[in-house]
Design an enzyme around this catalytic site. Sequence first.
Site, PDB file in Angstrom:
ATOM      1  N   HIS A 157       0.807  -1.219   0.000  1.00 52.95           N
ATOM      2  CA  HIS A 157       0.000   0.000   0.000  1.00 52.95           C
ATOM      3  C   HIS A 157       0.841   1.271   0.000  1.00 52.95           C
ATOM      4  CE1 HIS A 157      -3.940  -1.955   0.524  1.00 52.95           C
ATOM      5  NE2 HIS A 157      -3.226  -2.887   1.130  1.00 52.95           N
ATOM      6  N   ASP A 364       2.887   9.305  -1.658  1.00 55.36           N
ATOM      7  CA  ASP A 364       1.799   8.494  -1.123  1.00 55.36           C
ATOM      8  C   ASP A 364       1.535   7.336  -2.068  1.00 55.36           C
ATOM      9  OD1 ASP A 364      -0.064   7.929   0.833  1.00 55.36           O
ATOM     10  OD2 ASP A 364      -1.044   9.881   0.709  1.00 55.36           O
TER      11      ASP A 364
END
Length: 462
Positions: A157, A364
């Site tokens: 992730h 991110d």
Amino acid sequence: MSRLVVISNRVAVPKQGESGNQGGLAVALQSALRQHGGLWFGWSGETTEQFTGTIHDAEGAGITTATIDLEEQDIEEYYNGFANRTLWPLFHYRIDLTEFERDFEGGYQRVNQRFADTVAPLIEDDDLVWVHDYHLIPLGKKLREGGLRNRLGFFLHTPWPPTRLLTALPSHRKLVESLFAYDVVGFHTEDWLDSFHHYVTSLMGGTVDGTRVTVGDRTICAIIAPIGIDTAEFEAAATSDEARFARERMYMSATGRSLIVGVDRLDYSKGLRQRFLGYERFLASQPERRGLTSFLQIAPPSREKVDTYQEIRADLDALSGRINGEYADIDWTPIRYVNRGYPRQDLAGIFRAARVALVTPLRDGMNLVAKEYVAAQDPEDPGVLVLSVFAGAAEQMKDAVLVNPYSAEEMADALVTALTMPREERIRRWQALIAGVREQDVFWWCARFLDALEAVKEREMA
């Protein structure tokens, strides 16, 4: 359909009828498990004097969970140490904050072994096993060493760092080799997958053929599968009574001003300092707009036992105070900075009230706040998403106002663009964004990954 076993560092044990203030990943995994059925295994978040492997079972909101407690030393070395002082900063390109300690890695390997030993008896023969995130990269290898033959997938992730950064990790090759115990490995974006390919081909003598990545006699399937949100659920949340109340609170507190909002965990990867400085530049360069906007930053604390995060909080406290001291008036505070989380229905209402959302991380893996903001908007009068080019979501959300978060001037310009954007353009951009958020939602993401994992058996049988 095979049962799904999800394994992650922490397990969010849901309560019936409550959404809570859980993160986007927790909500996404809960949605996937409700659709497929199965089990969610991980750490309870609690400590024990001596690890026993005792499993705490729970049922709630259609989810079955199984959790274990860890020793204080485990948490310090595995979680606060290797996961969050070594891998997290390294994977977010912050080698200057990365700490390399042998004890950290020892704890990381020990806890992964404890996960493997404890979860293995819970796995049935035909289960699909799906491991999540940087905390548990070695888990697949340890499960294989224990005799597990199930189809086994791993999803990262976070970003995957460039090869030159990753090689700063003393055990970098051992870490990457452990990924080849899985059958399918997933990344959010092409950039992260390309970085993985580069490491494998340049340092391991591997080959890449489409989704097939081979090193020696082991071939895995490496895919791009950008995570989504439960879009329908969040759109419904935005029209709930709780959301309407939160929205009205925002309107009352803003007193006619345009609301700008940011919602992030308190983390250096989120670019909060740079965001505050960008808003300060906006105020300095647009004196006629002072008093016409209100910036709300919600930043619940995380990893409070890691020194770096304590420093971030102190820095933002000081920075917001300085900006408010410079620009505030008797009836206006430029920045409202809140260190607490809110339930999802409340956040949906806050998002719907906001004319602009600043989602400007420095790096991110994806960023689900960007997608939640879009899902919460009023179709007749939507707000504007200002999105960092360094968020994984930028690959899918090109109709946002894309910005370099390191540039205060560019951030200030983006705010002017967003605040002055005509309604017709706001609607056009929002319609393109919501179409993608609806099509590539959490169920699409889950199906994309699990279809690849299901196909492993078919290839072996062919």
